[in-house]
Design an enzyme around this catalytic site. Structure first.
Site, PDB file in Angstrom:
ATOM      1  N   TYR A 181     -16.563  77.261   9.575  1.00 52.81           N
ATOM      2  CA  TYR A 181     -17.417  77.039  10.739  1.00 52.81           C
ATOM      3  C   TYR A 181     -18.539  76.090  10.357  1.00 52.81           C
ATOM      4  O   TYR A 181     -18.754  75.775   9.182  1.00 52.81           O
ATOM      5  CB  TYR A 181     -17.978  78.362  11.278  1.00 52.81           C
ATOM      6  CG  TYR A 181     -19.108  78.983  10.477  1.00 52.81           C
ATOM      7  CD1 TYR A 181     -20.433  78.746  10.807  1.00 52.81           C
ATOM      8  CD2 TYR A 181     -18.849  79.825   9.391  1.00 52.81           C
ATOM      9  CE1 TYR A 181     -21.482  79.315  10.070  1.00 52.81           C
ATOM     10  CE2 TYR A 181     -19.869  80.399   8.663  1.00 52.81           C
ATOM     11  CZ  TYR A 181     -21.189  80.143   9.002  1.00 52.81           C
ATOM     12  OH  TYR A 181     -22.220  80.703   8.277  1.00 52.81           O
ATOM     13  N   CYS A 182     -19.271  75.625  11.360  1.00 55.18           N
ATOM     14  CA  CYS A 182     -20.424  74.753  11.146  1.00 55.18           C
ATOM     15  C   CYS A 182     -21.325  74.899  12.361  1.00 55.18           C
ATOM     16  O   CYS A 182     -21.502  76.011  12.859  1.00 55.18           O
ATOM     17  CB  CYS A 182     -19.972  73.304  10.923  1.00 55.18           C
ATOM     18  SG  CYS A 182     -18.992  72.611  12.266  1.00 55.18           S
ATOM     19  N   GLY A 183     -21.874  73.793  12.862  1.00 58.31           N
ATOM     20  CA  GLY A 183     -22.694  73.881  14.063  1.00 58.31           C
ATOM     21  C   GLY A 183     -21.875  73.850  15.331  1.00 58.31           C
ATOM     22  O   GLY A 183     -22.127  74.606  16.268  1.00 58.31           O
ATOM     23  N   LEU A 206     -21.502  77.916  15.168  1.00 58.59           N
ATOM     24  CA  LEU A 206     -22.824  78.505  15.391  1.00 58.59           C
ATOM     25  C   LEU A 206     -23.345  78.275  16.805  1.00 58.59           C
ATOM     26  O   LEU A 206     -24.142  79.079  17.309  1.00 58.59           O
ATOM     27  CB  LEU A 206     -23.823  77.951  14.376  1.00 58.59           C
ATOM     28  CG  LEU A 206     -23.775  78.568  12.976  1.00 58.59           C
ATOM     29  CD1 LEU A 206     -24.713  77.817  12.037  1.00 58.59           C
ATOM     30  CD2 LEU A 206     -24.131  80.051  12.998  1.00 58.59           C
TER      31      LEU A 206
END
Length: 288
Positions: free
Chosen positions: A244-246, A273
């Site tokens: 995952y990331c932003g 996120l």
């Protein structure tokens, strides 16, 4: 389909030798992501960059409008439906028998991520003959490879999507992982971002920046380096790996790096996120 399989990471020599291959489709995936004076993110298409110069024979793939779900402005790069993806791929001249090479024109320190996003989407929808030009446009031009300014519409093809749900994670999948010793949740953001806000019990392997899977010159780390990096966080021994990331872009690049390291079934949390932190029932942690 050609027996000449596309490498996951495509060397410029490999591509230059095959530019005239009739089954090869080259796609520029560039998106520009900038921050305005208020700190808000601004997105713009890389189409004009493609018009100004591109890999000969390539077409422009619009990740903002054509290759993302556009109904929810809060999540601009959500995975399209299989039907919408198939239509977009076909309009770009990609068939199920095509070999596809993807690149973007972002600066060397941050490149490959948009190309990796479309690489992941092709795999999600069942197409494995796809690779990313390692080092992207920056490396292509630095090596004085051929550049074209000729533009034409691709000849439409027929593409049938075969959705692979195991390569896509949602909130419920992630929510079940923090206490699962057989799972590895990887945050692809920079260490400073990871320290500020993260999903509990996630590991940090940044896609760009310090100690990242992409080097300063825009190429991915050597395969053995990637294997060691993912082994350090437990990914090589995990039964399930989620990135995952932003907003799902760096996480896609992380999935490509995992694939190159031999972990071929990692899933991307598409909402990342942006979605996780919008839900007050989902926990977050930080170093502070």
């Amino acid at each position: 389909m050609s027996d000449d399989t596309v490498p996951t990471l495509v060397d410029p020599d490999w591509l230059a030798d095959r530019l005239d291959a009739p089954d090869l489709r080259v796609l520029d995936c560039t998106v520009h992501l900038r921050t305005d004076r208020n700190g808000d993110y601004q997105l713009s298409s890389g189409y004009d960059d493609w018009v100004d110069g591109h890999v000969p024979g390539s077409a422009f793939a619009d990740l903002i409008e054509d290759l993302s779900e556009t109904d929810d402005p809060d999540y601009p790069f959500q995975l399209p439906t299989p039907e919408d993806f198939a239509t977009a791929a076909a309009d770009l001249g990609v068939s199920n028998d095509s070999r596809v090479v993807l690149y973007d024109t972002v600066d060397a320190g941050n490149n490959n991520e948009w190309a990796a996003r479309l690489w992941w989407m092709f795999r999600v929808f069942g197409h494995d003959q796809v690779g990313v030009l390692d080092g992207g446009w920056a490396r292509w031009t630095a090596e004085d490879r051929p550049v074209s300014t000729s533009t034409s519409e691709p000849e439409p093809a027929t593409f049938t999507a075969d959705y692979r749900p195991e390569l896509v994670a949602d909130k419920e999948d992630v929510d079940s992982r923090p206490d699962d010793d057989d799972a590895c949740l990887i945050n692809a953001l920079r260490p400073s971002d990871h320290a500020t806000q993260r999903i509990p019990n996630s590991e940090n392997v940044p896609a760009v920046g310090e100690d990242a899977v992409i080097t300063d010159d825009g190429t991915y780390q050597p395969t053995e380096t990637l294997r060691d990096r993912f082994a350090d966080v437990g990914a090589t021994d995990a039964e399930a790996v989620i990135t995952y990331c932003g907003g799902g872009i760096a996480a896609s690049s992380e999935a490509l790096a995992l694939y190159q390291a031999g972990i071929t079934d990692a899933a991307v949390y598409d909402g990342s996120l942006s979605e996780w932190t919008a839900d007050p029932d989902r926990p977050v942690e930080s170093d502070s």
